[in-house]
Motif scaffolding. Structure first.
Motif, short mmCIF file in Angstrom:
data_model
loop_
_atom_site.label_atom_id
_atom_site.label_comp_id
_atom_site.label_asym_id
_atom_site.label_seq_id
_atom_site.Cartn_x
_atom_site.Cartn_y
_atom_site.Cartn_z
N ARG A 119 0.81 -1.22 0.00
CA ARG A 119 0.00 0.00 0.00
C ARG A 119 0.84 1.26 0.00
NH1 ARG A 119 -3.22 -1.33 5.35
NH2 ARG A 119 -1.07 -1.92 5.85
N ALA A 120 2.07 1.18 0.52
CA ALA A 120 2.86 2.39 0.75
C ALA A 120 3.16 3.14 -0.54
CB ALA A 120 4.15 2.04 1.48
N ALA A 121 3.56 2.43 -1.59
CA ALA A 121 3.89 3.10 -2.86
C ALA A 121 2.67 3.80 -3.43
CB ALA A 121 4.44 2.09 -3.85
N ARG A 122 1.51 3.14 -3.34
CA ARG A 122 0.28 3.77 -3.84
C ARG A 122 -0.07 5.00 -3.00
NH1 ARG A 122 -1.18 -1.71 -3.90
NH2 ARG A 122 -2.41 -1.45 -1.99
N ASP A 123 0.06 4.86 -1.69
CA ASP A 123 -0.28 5.98 -0.81
C ASP A 123 0.69 7.15 -0.98
OD1 ASP A 123 -2.38 4.50 0.08
OD2 ASP A 123 -1.53 4.04 2.06
N PHE A 124 1.96 6.83 -1.26
CA PHE A 124 2.95 7.88 -1.51
C PHE A 124 2.54 8.70 -2.73
CE2 PHE A 124 6.95 9.10 -3.73
CZ PHE A 124 7.42 10.01 -2.80
N LEU A 125 2.13 8.02 -3.80
CA LEU A 125 1.70 8.74 -5.00
C LEU A 125 0.41 9.51 -4.76
CD1 LEU A 125 2.58 6.05 -7.69
CD2 LEU A 125 3.64 8.30 -7.44
N GLU A 126 -0.48 8.95 -3.96
CA GLU A 126 -1.71 9.64 -3.63
C GLU A 126 -1.42 10.94 -2.89
OE1 GLU A 126 -5.79 7.83 -2.23
OE2 GLU A 126 -4.51 8.15 -0.46
N PHE A 127 -0.47 10.87 -1.94
CA PHE A 127 -0.08 12.07 -1.21
C PHE A 127 0.58 13.08 -2.14
CE2 PHE A 127 2.90 14.64 1.23
CZ PHE A 127 2.06 15.16 2.21
N ARG A 128 1.49 12.60 -2.99
CA ARG A 128 2.15 13.50 -3.94
C ARG A 128 1.12 14.20 -4.84
NH1 ARG A 128 6.68 11.41 -7.81
NH2 ARG A 128 6.24 13.51 -8.60
N ARG A 129 0.11 13.47 -5.26
CA ARG A 129 -0.91 14.06 -6.15
C ARG A 129 -1.58 15.24 -5.46
NH1 ARG A 129 -6.33 13.75 -8.00
NH2 ARG A 129 -6.51 13.30 -10.25
N ARG B 96 -5.49 25.45 -14.05
CA ARG B 96 -4.78 24.65 -15.07
C ARG B 96 -3.53 24.01 -14.48
NH1 ARG B 96 -4.59 28.36 -19.08
NH2 ARG B 96 -2.34 28.74 -19.29
N ALA B 97 -2.82 24.74 -13.64
CA ALA B 97 -1.62 24.19 -13.01
C ALA B 97 -1.98 23.01 -12.12
CB ALA B 97 -0.91 25.26 -12.20
N ARG B 98 -3.05 23.14 -11.36
CA ARG B 98 -3.49 22.06 -10.47
C ARG B 98 -3.86 20.82 -11.28
NH1 ARG B 98 -5.87 21.23 -5.40
NH2 ARG B 98 -5.57 23.42 -4.84
N ALA B 99 -4.65 21.01 -12.34
CA ALA B 99 -5.09 19.87 -13.15
C ALA B 99 -3.91 19.17 -13.83
CB ALA B 99 -6.10 20.34 -14.20
N ARG B 100 -2.96 19.94 -14.30
CA ARG B 100 -1.80 19.34 -14.97
C ARG B 100 -0.89 18.61 -13.99
NH1 ARG B 100 -0.41 24.08 -19.49
NH2 ARG B 100 -2.24 23.62 -20.81
N ALA B 101 -0.77 19.13 -12.77
CA ALA B 101 0.02 18.43 -11.75
C ALA B 101 -0.64 17.10 -11.39
CB ALA B 101 0.18 19.30 -10.51
N GLU B 102 -1.96 17.10 -11.27
CA GLU B 102 -2.68 15.86 -10.98
C GLU B 102 -2.50 14.86 -12.12
OE1 GLU B 102 -6.65 17.22 -10.34
OE2 GLU B 102 -6.32 17.70 -8.21
N ALA B 103 -2.63 15.33 -13.35
CA ALA B 103 -2.48 14.45 -14.51
C ALA B 103 -1.07 13.87 -14.57
CB ALA B 103 -2.80 15.21 -15.79
N HIS B 104 -0.08 14.68 -14.19
CA HIS B 104 1.31 14.22 -14.19
C HIS B 104 1.50 13.06 -13.22
CE1 HIS B 104 5.60 14.08 -13.59
NE2 HIS B 104 5.51 14.61 -12.38
N VAL B 105 1.02 13.19 -11.99
CA VAL B 105 1.19 12.12 -11.00
C VAL B 105 0.38 10.89 -11.42
CG1 VAL B 105 0.94 11.45 -8.59
CG2 VAL B 105 1.68 13.77 -9.17
N ASP B 106 -0.79 11.09 -12.00
CA ASP B 106 -1.57 9.95 -12.50
C ASP B 106 -0.80 9.19 -13.57
OD1 ASP B 106 -3.65 10.59 -10.80
OD2 ASP B 106 -4.86 11.60 -12.33
N ALA B 107 -0.15 9.93 -14.46
CA ALA B 107 0.63 9.29 -15.53
C ALA B 107 1.82 8.55 -14.96
CB ALA B 107 1.08 10.35 -16.54
#
Length: 277
Positions: free
Chosen positions: A95-105, A216-227
């Motif tokens: 779970r940790a890797a997934r949660d780390f990315l969730e926090f980063r997002r 736009r900055a927020r949406a692109r940051a979210e899309a970046h972490v999702d990718a």
């Protein structure tokens, strides 16, 4: 009478407050080397004895560290986000890797939003130069440098949000990236498709910040972490297939390399048997 003259700030106190402010604001980071004593005294317009007093007091507070023959450095002020024992436990927990990315997002979308609102001209200049440097490293196929600039870009975005708590949270967060905890960045940057996409994503985030477009900055940051999450999942699945195939190949080689059992000889009937037939 209890009233006494109020002492004016001593010069060493002024130097201390100036250096402390540089550390708090992120202009001086852990491990940064201060200019030499003569140069620093000249820049701050103080005498060298005053500077020495200030540096000594900051060393006593644990903010600076002097290294014999090397100079004075900002101390390592960013403690690991987790104790080594907990880090090992988290790494073994899927779970940790997934949660780390969730926090980063959540964190990076917020810092990108705030940077778009608060970035100064100097902040924007640094971000633009970082994107240019990333493009140059990309063209040179210097994946190590690209990965370094990746972290530096996100750190600079956090600094451009102008929130000192977020800035120092970012220091701890991105140390996990540099140390390879939870995310295998070298593998990510060895994927040609991922490298191309990362460059485009980072450029898009910075473009929105430079344009002062927080949504736009927020949406692109979210899309970046999702990718990034999708690419890491693809790498994990690929590695699992490789391990499975390697195990089967080892079994195949072991069986193929073993000497075959000789086939049983055909039974030749004896003359007595033939007459009996």
């Amino acid at each position: 009478m209890p009233f006494r003259p109020i002492e004016q700030d001593r010069a060493a106190d002024v130097v201390i407050r100036r250096l402390e402010a540089l550390i708090v604001d992120g202009a001086l980071r852990s491990g940064d080397r201060l200019p030499g004593e003569r140069d620093l005294a000249r820049r701050l317009d103080v005498s060298r004895p005053v500077l020495r007093e200030a540096l000594k007091r900051l060393e006593d507070e644990g903010l600076l560290v002097g290294r014999q023959g090397e100079g004075t450095y900002v101390a390592d002020l960013v403690a690991p986000a987790f104790a080594p024992a907990l880090t090992g436990l988290l790494v073994r927990d899927g779970r940790a890797a997934r949660d780390f990315l969730e926090f980063r997002r959540a964190f990076e979308s917020w810092t990108a939003d705030m940077a778009a609102r608060r970035a100064t001209d100097d902040d924007r200049a640094m971000l633009a130069r970082l994107v240019t440097a990333m493009g140059a490293a990309h063209e040179a196929h210097d994946t190590r440098r690209e990965a370094e600039l990746d972290v530096e870009l996100h750190m600079t975005i956090a600094e451009a949000a102008h929130n000192v708590v977020a800035l120092h949270v970012a220091h701890a967060l991105y140390r996990l990236l540099v140390d390879g905890i939870f995310v295998n960045r070298p593998k990510l940057y060895r994927m040609a498709r991922a490298r191309d996409a990362l460059l485009a994503q980072h450029g898009a985030i910075v473009e929105a910040i430079l344009a002062g477009a927080p949504d736009r900055a927020r949406a692109r940051a979210e899309a970046h972490v999702d990718a990034v999450a999708a690419d890491l999942a693809e790498i994990e699945a690929h590695d699992a297939r490789e391990r499975s195939s390697r195990d089967r190949l080892e079994r195949f080689d072991t069986r193929a390399g073993a000497p075959e059992r000789p086939a049983p000889l055909p039974t030749v009937p004896s003359p007595a048997d033939e007459s009996a037939a």
